[in-house]
Structures are given as structure tokens and as C-alpha cells.
Scaffold this motif. Structure first.
Motif, PDB file in Angstrom:
ATOM      1  N   UNK A   1       0.830  -1.216   0.000  1.00  0.00           N
ATOM      2  CA  UNK A   1       0.000   0.000   0.000  1.00  0.00           C
ATOM      3  C   UNK A   1       0.862   1.263   0.000  1.00  0.00           C
ATOM      4  N   UNK A   2       2.003   1.220   0.666  1.00  0.00           N
ATOM      5  CA  UNK A   2       2.855   2.407   0.722  1.00  0.00           C
ATOM      6  C   UNK A   2       4.167   2.271  -0.023  1.00  0.00           C
ATOM      7  N   UNK A   3       4.442   1.105  -0.563  1.00  0.00           N
ATOM      8  CA  UNK A   3       5.737   0.851  -1.224  1.00  0.00           C
ATOM      9  C   UNK A   3       5.534   0.186  -2.574  1.00  0.00           C
ATOM     10  N   UNK A   4       5.295   0.690  -3.533  1.00  0.00           N
ATOM     11  CA  UNK A   4       5.022   2.065  -3.888  1.00  0.00           C
ATOM     12  C   UNK A   4       3.843   2.034  -4.837  1.00  0.00           C
ATOM     13  N   UNK A   5       2.919   2.963  -4.718  1.00  0.00           N
ATOM     14  CA  UNK A   5       1.754   2.947  -5.611  1.00  0.00           C
ATOM     15  C   UNK A   5       2.193   2.947  -7.080  1.00  0.00           C
TER      16      UNK A   5
ATOM     17  N   UNK B   1      16.236 -10.417  18.369  1.00  0.00           N
ATOM     18  CA  UNK B   1      17.251 -10.559  17.325  1.00  0.00           C
ATOM     19  C   UNK B   1      18.012  -9.263  17.112  1.00  0.00           C
ATOM     20  N   UNK B   2      19.260  -9.427  16.763  1.00  0.00           N
ATOM     21  CA  UNK B   2      20.103  -8.308  16.349  1.00  0.00           C
ATOM     22  C   UNK B   2      20.504  -8.571  14.905  1.00  0.00           C
ATOM     23  N   UNK B   3      20.356  -7.559  14.064  1.00  0.00           N
ATOM     24  CA  UNK B   3      20.773  -7.678  12.666  1.00  0.00           C
ATOM     25  C   UNK B   3      22.234  -7.255  12.597  1.00  0.00           C
ATOM     26  N   UNK B   4      23.108  -8.217  12.277  1.00  0.00           N
ATOM     27  CA  UNK B   4      24.541  -7.910  12.179  1.00  0.00           C
ATOM     28  C   UNK B   4      24.831  -7.075  10.954  1.00  0.00           C
ATOM     29  N   UNK B   5      24.202  -7.415   9.879  1.00  0.00           N
ATOM     30  CA  UNK B   5      24.297  -6.636   8.641  1.00  0.00           C
ATOM     31  C   UNK B   5      23.185  -7.104   7.724  1.00  0.00           C
ATOM     32  N   UNK B   6      22.867  -6.270   6.780  1.00  0.00           N
ATOM     33  CA  UNK B   6      21.872  -6.632   5.773  1.00  0.00           C
ATOM     34  C   UNK B   6      22.159  -5.843   4.514  1.00  0.00           C
ATOM     35  N   UNK B   7      22.104  -6.519   3.404  1.00  0.00           N
ATOM     36  CA  UNK B   7      22.312  -5.878   2.099  1.00  0.00           C
ATOM     37  C   UNK B   7      21.152  -6.265   1.197  1.00  0.00           C
ATOM     38  N   UNK B   8      20.691  -5.297   0.436  1.00  0.00           N
ATOM     39  CA  UNK B   8      19.572  -5.517  -0.474  1.00  0.00           C
ATOM     40  C   UNK B   8      20.052  -5.217  -1.885  1.00  0.00           C
ATOM     41  N   UNK B   9      19.945  -6.209  -2.757  1.00  0.00           N
ATOM     42  CA  UNK B   9      20.544  -6.124  -4.083  1.00  0.00           C
ATOM     43  C   UNK B   9      19.558  -5.863  -5.207  1.00  0.00           C
ATOM     44  N   UNK B  10      18.337  -6.350  -5.045  1.00  0.00           N
ATOM     45  CA  UNK B  10      17.391  -6.323  -6.152  1.00  0.00           C
ATOM     46  C   UNK B  10      15.975  -6.212  -5.610  1.00  0.00           C
ATOM     47  N   UNK B  11      15.143  -5.351  -6.204  1.00  0.00           N
ATOM     48  CA  UNK B  11      13.770  -5.221  -5.708  1.00  0.00           C
ATOM     49  C   UNK B  11      12.948  -6.488  -5.951  1.00  0.00           C
ATOM     50  N   UNK B  12      11.974  -6.680  -5.058  1.00  0.00           N
ATOM     51  CA  UNK B  12      11.073  -7.828  -5.126  1.00  0.00           C
ATOM     52  C   UNK B  12       9.649  -7.309  -5.264  1.00  0.00           C
ATOM     53  N   UNK B  13       8.903  -7.904  -6.173  1.00  0.00           N
ATOM     54  CA  UNK B  13       7.527  -7.486  -6.401  1.00  0.00           C
ATOM     55  C   UNK B  13       6.526  -8.537  -5.971  1.00  0.00           C
ATOM     56  N   UNK B  14       5.253  -8.239  -6.173  1.00  0.00           N
ATOM     57  CA  UNK B  14       4.190  -9.180  -5.812  1.00  0.00           C
ATOM     58  C   UNK B  14       4.323 -10.508  -6.562  1.00  0.00           C
ATOM     59  N   UNK B  15       3.974 -11.570  -5.870  1.00  0.00           N
ATOM     60  CA  UNK B  15       3.916 -12.919  -6.422  1.00  0.00           C
ATOM     61  C   UNK B  15       5.264 -13.474  -6.886  1.00  0.00           C
ATOM     62  N   UNK B  16       6.351 -12.904  -6.384  1.00  0.00           N
ATOM     63  CA  UNK B  16       7.658 -13.496  -6.674  1.00  0.00           C
ATOM     64  C   UNK B  16       7.921 -14.614  -5.676  1.00  0.00           C
ATOM     65  N   UNK B  17       8.491 -15.700  -6.166  1.00  0.00           N
ATOM     66  CA  UNK B  17       8.852 -16.833  -5.314  1.00  0.00           C
ATOM     67  C   UNK B  17      10.277 -16.618  -4.816  1.00  0.00           C
ATOM     68  N   UNK B  18      10.427 -16.583  -3.494  1.00  0.00           N
ATOM     69  CA  UNK B  18      11.728 -16.351  -2.882  1.00  0.00           C
ATOM     70  C   UNK B  18      12.202 -17.606  -2.164  1.00  0.00           C
ATOM     71  N   UNK B  19      13.518 -17.803  -2.164  1.00  0.00           N
ATOM     72  CA  UNK B  19      14.143 -18.866  -1.393  1.00  0.00           C
ATOM     73  C   UNK B  19      15.060 -18.223  -0.373  1.00  0.00           C
ATOM     74  N   UNK B  20      14.850 -18.556   0.895  1.00  0.00           N
ATOM     75  CA  UNK B  20      15.690 -18.086   1.995  1.00  0.00           C
ATOM     76  C   UNK B  20      16.590 -19.244   2.397  1.00  0.00           C
TER      77      UNK B  20
END
Length: 101
Positions: free
Chosen positions: A18-22, A51-70
Motif C-alpha cells: 500500500x505504501x511501497x510504492x503505488x 534478534x540483532x541484525x549484524x548486517x543486511x544488504x539488499x541487491x534487487x527489488x522484489x515485487x508481488x507474487x515473486x517466489x523467494x528462497x531463503x
């Protein structure tokens, strides 16, 4: 090699869109971190940890209905590293450490 892998299909109606991004919805990084934490708790069998986040990097945007593997891996000192992938591209990575409540 990962200790555990989890799959998440991003819901088209996720409230963060709703807020990211119309007009061009993108999953906020905090949502990916939240998912990584939920999967880490599932892997450890210990829900509700702090939890403490030691580091985080974001490389590529993710949109609706994308299948992600963690992919989560426990490090020698107890931290959990994670890599998030969508198909063949890296989306995010980082490390998490559970702290005492």
C-alpha cells in the motif's frame, strides 16, 4: 551449504504494498528481514527470540507474487547468515544473532 531453506511466495495483497510504492509495488527490506527472522526461529525451534541484525544488504527489488528462497546457515559463533534469492538473482543477504530476552 545451507542448514535450511525456506520458500515464500510474496502475496499480491501484502499490506506493505500500500505504501511501497503505488503503481510499482516493492517489498520493503524490513519485510524480508522479518521473514528471515521467522525462518531462523523455525529452524531453531525457538519462536519469540530477540534478534540483532549484524548486517543486511539488499541487491534487487522484489515485487508481488515473486517466489523467494531463503537459505539459512548457522555460523560457528551462533549467528545465522541468510541469502534470499528470486529465481537466479540474489535479492538480499545478511546475518542475524539471537540475543537474551
Amino acid at each position: 551449504m545451507a542448514d535450511a531453506e525456506y520458500r515464500w511466495l510474496v502475496p499480491a495483497d501484502h499490506p506493505a504494498f500500500a505504501g511501497h510504492f503505488p503503481g510499482r509495488p516493492i517489498v520493503p527490506g524490513v519485510v524480508l528481514l522479518d521473514r528471515a527472522i521467522l525462518f531462523a526461529e523455525e529452524m531453531l525451534g525457538k519462536p519469540g527470540l530477540n534478534w540483532q541484525v549484524g548486517n543486511a544488504k539488499f541487491f534487487s527489488p522484489v515485487g508481488p507474487e515473486e517466489a523467494l528462497t531463503f537459505s539459512l546457515t548457522t555460523k560457528p559463533r551462533g549467528a545465522i547468515s541468510f541469502i534470499v534469492r528470486a529465481a537466479e538473482r540474489d535479492v538480499a543477504s545478511g546475518s542475524l544473532t539471537a540475543t537474551a530476552p
